[in-house]
Enzyme design. Structure first.
Site, PDB file in Angstrom:
ATOM      1  N   GLU A  13       3.003  -8.371   7.090  1.00 19.19           N
ATOM      2  CA  GLU A  13       1.786  -9.037   6.630  1.00 19.19           C
ATOM      3  C   GLU A  13       2.019 -10.029   5.492  1.00 19.19           C
ATOM      4  O   GLU A  13       1.363  -9.948   4.449  1.00 19.19           O
ATOM      5  CB  GLU A  13       0.743  -7.998   6.217  1.00 19.19           C
ATOM      6  CG  GLU A  13       0.318  -7.119   7.366  1.00 19.19           C
ATOM      7  CD  GLU A  13      -0.850  -6.194   7.015  1.00 19.19           C
ATOM      8  OE1 GLU A  13      -1.225  -6.128   5.835  1.00 19.19           O
ATOM      9  OE2 GLU A  13      -1.369  -5.552   7.935  1.00 19.19           O
ATOM     10  N   GLU A  66       0.026  -1.866  14.124  1.00 22.45           N
ATOM     11  CA  GLU A  66      -0.759  -0.940  13.285  1.00 22.45           C
ATOM     12  C   GLU A  66      -2.185  -0.897  13.816  1.00 22.45           C
ATOM     13  O   GLU A  66      -2.749  -1.929  14.196  1.00 22.45           O
ATOM     14  CB  GLU A  66      -0.823  -1.391  11.823  1.00 22.45           C
ATOM     15  CG  GLU A  66       0.456  -1.209  11.037  1.00 22.45           C
ATOM     16  CD  GLU A  66       0.320  -1.574   9.559  1.00 22.45           C
ATOM     17  OE1 GLU A  66      -0.800  -1.484   9.006  1.00 22.45           O
ATOM     18  OE2 GLU A  66       1.341  -1.968   8.975  1.00 22.45           O
ATOM     19  N   TYR A  91      -7.400  -3.644  12.205  1.00 24.45           N
ATOM     20  CA  TYR A  91      -8.149  -2.433  11.845  1.00 24.45           C
ATOM     21  C   TYR A  91      -9.618  -2.593  12.188  1.00 24.45           C
ATOM     22  O   TYR A  91     -10.481  -2.492  11.327  1.00 24.45           O
ATOM     23  CB  TYR A  91      -7.950  -2.140  10.349  1.00 24.45           C
ATOM     24  CG  TYR A  91      -6.576  -1.577  10.053  1.00 24.45           C
ATOM     25  CD1 TYR A  91      -6.350  -0.216  10.143  1.00 24.45           C
ATOM     26  CD2 TYR A  91      -5.514  -2.408   9.731  1.00 24.45           C
ATOM     27  CE1 TYR A  91      -5.089   0.326   9.900  1.00 24.45           C
ATOM     28  CE2 TYR A  91      -4.247  -1.882   9.485  1.00 24.45           C
ATOM     29  CZ  TYR A  91      -4.050  -0.517   9.571  1.00 24.45           C
ATOM     30  OH  TYR A  91      -2.797   0.013   9.340  1.00 24.45           O
ATOM     31  N   ASP A 130       0.819  -1.212   0.000  1.00 23.19           N
ATOM     32  CA  ASP A 130       0.000   0.000   0.000  1.00 23.19           C
ATOM     33  C   ASP A 130       0.857   1.268   0.000  1.00 23.19           C
ATOM     34  O   ASP A 130       0.732   2.096   0.878  1.00 23.19           O
ATOM     35  CB  ASP A 130      -0.908  -0.054   1.243  1.00 23.19           C
ATOM     36  CG  ASP A 130      -1.960   1.039   1.238  1.00 23.19           C
ATOM     37  OD1 ASP A 130      -2.426   1.414   0.155  1.00 23.19           O
ATOM     38  OD2 ASP A 130      -2.297   1.529   2.338  1.00 23.19           O
TER      39      ASP A 130
HETATM   40  C1  GCB Z   1      -1.793  -2.504   6.532  1.00 17.35           C
HETATM   41  C2  GCB Z   1      -0.461  -2.393   5.899  1.00 17.35           C
HETATM   42  C3  GCB Z   1      -0.103  -0.970   5.521  1.00 17.35           C
HETATM   43  C4  GCB Z   1      -1.332  -0.268   4.940  1.00 17.35           C
HETATM   44  C5  GCB Z   1      -2.425  -0.257   5.983  1.00 17.35           C
HETATM   45  C6  GCB Z   1      -3.715   0.384   5.452  1.00 17.35           C
HETATM   46  O1  GCB Z   1      -2.104  -3.451   7.189  1.00 17.35           O
HETATM   47  O2  GCB Z   1       0.567  -2.957   6.657  1.00 17.35           O
HETATM   48  O3  GCB Z   1       0.963  -0.987   4.616  1.00 17.35           O
HETATM   49  O4  GCB Z   1      -1.052   1.014   4.493  1.00 17.35           O
HETATM   50  O5  GCB Z   1      -2.725  -1.564   6.355  1.00 17.35           O
HETATM   51  O6  GCB Z   1      -3.915   1.559   5.677  1.00 17.35           O
HETATM   52  O7  GCB Z   1      -4.491  -0.309   4.805  1.00 17.35           O
END
Ligand code: GCB
Length: 607
Positions: free
Chosen positions: A400, A489, A453, A207
């Protein structure tokens, strides 16, 4: 960083000793000294992208043999920079294939005439595959976009009476394949009713925008012909003394005498030694210590920052923001950052989880023997470059990966074991987003790093679920592995200036509320086994116009907006929330005899 009299940078724990690298030679950061000179080659280079159908015209016509302008038009290209971030030509922004850089240099006469001088060409990074010619002679090749490489070019410049003008040509290919790091695939689109003949796209599985080119500094430097090639330093503490073990590799001759002097931050000699290895003792040592961090519990709180290229003003601004926040750590997501960033971390007391470009390992075909071999080689280059930084607290071999696959389990086991053999003293991890029961790589890590997330990529908008889901995540992982955990994260996409109350996704209120919910969950565990929390992300950053998973879809609006700062480094509301939290943690777990104070007005670490 704690500064003072006898500062030997003792790190958080014992560092590597007996590091057995397979690589030939060291990769010391070039520093001027009475016996070493540097000539920076940053500035404007000549540039051309090879737009030919097979992208190979440059090789067929041997563009490296003559000045680049003789084989066609060139444009100015600043170094360091990303060539696909500079031009108004959209074809260059989306270019995949070979690009050509060239620069002419006039060398000081001594460099070309004094045969006791070695002249070295060093490239801070070239993304992703590079071939280098000096005066048309094939000199150096390197695979991998984020690490330095160099060649001794003395025999090319010390060849006659007046060869002081040097032409450096560098061809760089940014194509990502199943065996590069990060990997990628080229997809040919063959439906001629929709696509012209030969049409292809580059698919990536990470990403961020695949910025490419000479993104870090290029320079020439000299050493004497007998020279120090590498130094490995490990440290420990004995009562109030710092012990600095050193191992020095000298090349070019066996006839040398080595005197070792250890200087403190004020350039005062604090210990002396002789020979290629030994131990220096620094009585009354001031230890390196992370910014605002207490010993018990040591806790990392920060954000992920990004540092592909290199630009001093931006770098200093970012560190000012980190200190303003009271943050004490970051992960080099998802590739090694510029060497100057690592130096700043040492100076400012910012702890680093040093991650290699093992990102986007999403497909089964990416776990093959060629990739594994390259991945190990990249870890060797990372450890070789960064082993002496006190700020580096842990290596991360991947972000990941598809770690639920059997093949990934074996692959991760091998890369982790190799990294541990390179540096037996630091913990090793990879960052997982797999289910705790399915992850095949987790058994091999020292610290479990988790990305999740909640209420962003799942249960959209349902902030009320975060605490429950986070608690379940932590408990499951801890029950299974009994290892320290870092929430590596968490975050929410936020468009600065969007407001809504009650909060809706994409507003500043939603980002704040999501972080608050996470923090309540983190506070339940942080005095137990959760040892760090790292927000995604420090600042908004550029991505492709789509996101690859779960489906390739246009879910990015001018990039990833999970920053708590905008791309221009202005705070969103969440930045103030975070600042309050970090300073509160700093004060409640305060460093002995000190109260942490905001750094916005003064520079002293503690009062
Ligand atoms: C993740 C990734 C990261 C992305 C993020 C996102 O899990 O490790 O590289 O930018 O999510 O914002 O989706």
């Amino acid at each position: 960083m704690a500064r003072g009299s006898a500062v030997a940078w003792a790190a958080l724990g014992p560092l590597l000793w007996g590091c057995a690298l397979g690589l030939q030679g060291g990769m010391l950061y070039p520093q001027e000294s009475p016996s070493r000179e540097c000539k920076e080659l940053d500035g404007l280079w000549s540039f051309r992208a090879d737009f030919s159908d097979n992208r190979r015209r440059g090789f067929e016509e041997q563009w490296y043999r003559r000045p680049l302008w003789e084989s066609g038009p060139t444009v100015d290209m600043p170094v360091p920079s990303s060539f696909n971030d500079i031009s108004q030509d959209w074809r260059l922004r989306h270019f995949v294939g070979w690009v050509w850089y060239e620069r002419e240099v006039i060398l000081p006469e001594r460099w070309t005439q004094d045969l006791r001088t070695r002249v070295v060409l060093r490239i801070g990074s070239a993304h992703s595959y590079a071939i280098v010619w000096v005066n048309g002679v094939d000199t150096l090749e390197h695979e991998g976009g984020y690490l330095p490489f160099e060649a001794d070019i003395s025999n090319l410049v010390q060849v006659g009476p007046l060869p002081s003008r040097l032409r450096i040509t560098i061809a760089i290919n940014n194509t990502l394949t199943p065996t590069t790091l990060p990997p990628g695939t080229i997809q040919y689109l063959t439906d001629t009713s929709k696509y012209p003949k030969g049409y292809f796209v580059q698919n990536t599985y990470f990403d961020f925008f695949n910025y490419a080119g000479l993104q870090r500094s290029v320079l020439l430097y000299t050493t004497p012909t007998t020279y120090i090639d590498d130094i490995t330093v490990t440290t420990s503490v004995e009562q109030d003394s710092g012990l600095v073990n050193y191992q020095i590799s000298v090349k070019g001759s066996n006839l040398f005498k080595l005197e070792v002097r250890l200087l403190d931050a004020e350039n005062k000699v604090v210990a002396n030694g002789t020979g290629t290895q030994g131990q220096l003792k620094v009585p009354g040592v001031s230890l390196w210590w992370p910014y605002l961090m207490h010993e018990r519990p040591a806790y990392l709180y920060s954000l992920e920052i990004r540092g592909k290229g290199f630009d001093w003003p931006l770098l200093v601004k970012d560190f000012n923001l980190l200190r303003w926040l009271g943050a004490n750590a970051f992960r080099t997501s998802h590739y090694p950052y510029a060497e100057e960033v690592m130096q700043m971390c040492d100076r400012y007391g910012i702890v680093v989880i040093d991650e290699c470009p093992g990102v986007g390992l999403a497909l089964p075909q990416f776990f093959n023997n060629v990739s594994l071999h390259h991945h190990m080689q990249v870890m060797e280059e990372v450890v070789r470059r960064d082993k002496n930084h006190p700020a580096v607290v842990m290596w991360s071999v991947a972000n990941e990966p598809a770690s639920h696959l059997e093949s990934a389990g074996y692959y991760l086991k091998m890369v982790i074991a190799h990294t541990k053999s390179l540096d037996p003293s630091r913990p090793v991890t990879f960052v997982s987003n797999s289910n705790y029961a399915a992850d095949k790589g987790a058994p091999y890590v020292d610290v479990i790093c988790l990305n999740s997330y909640y209420s962003w990529y799942h249960d959209y908008g349902h902030l009320e679920l975060i605490q429950l889901q986070l608690a379940t995540q932590f408990e499951n992982w801890y029950k299974k592995y009994q290892k320290p955990i870092i929430q590596s994260e968490y975050g929410a996409e936020t468009i600065a200036g969007f407001h809504q109350d009650p909060p809706l996704m994409f507003t500043e209120e939603y980002q704040k509320s999501l972080l608050e919910q996470y923090h309540l969950g983190l506070d339940q565990k942080r005095r137990k086994y959760v040892v760090g929390e790292l927000i995604w992300n420090f600042a908004d950053f550029m991505t492709e116009q789509w996101k690859d998973r779960p489906l390739k879809a246009p879910t990015r609006v001018l990039g990833n907006k999970k920053g708590i700062f905008t791309r221009q480094r202005q705070p969103k509301s969440a930045a103030f929330l975070l600042r309050e939290r970090y300073w509160k943690i700093a004060n409640e777990t305060r460093y002995p005899h000190s109260v942490a104070k905001s750094q916005c007005l003064e520079n002293s670490l503690f009062t």
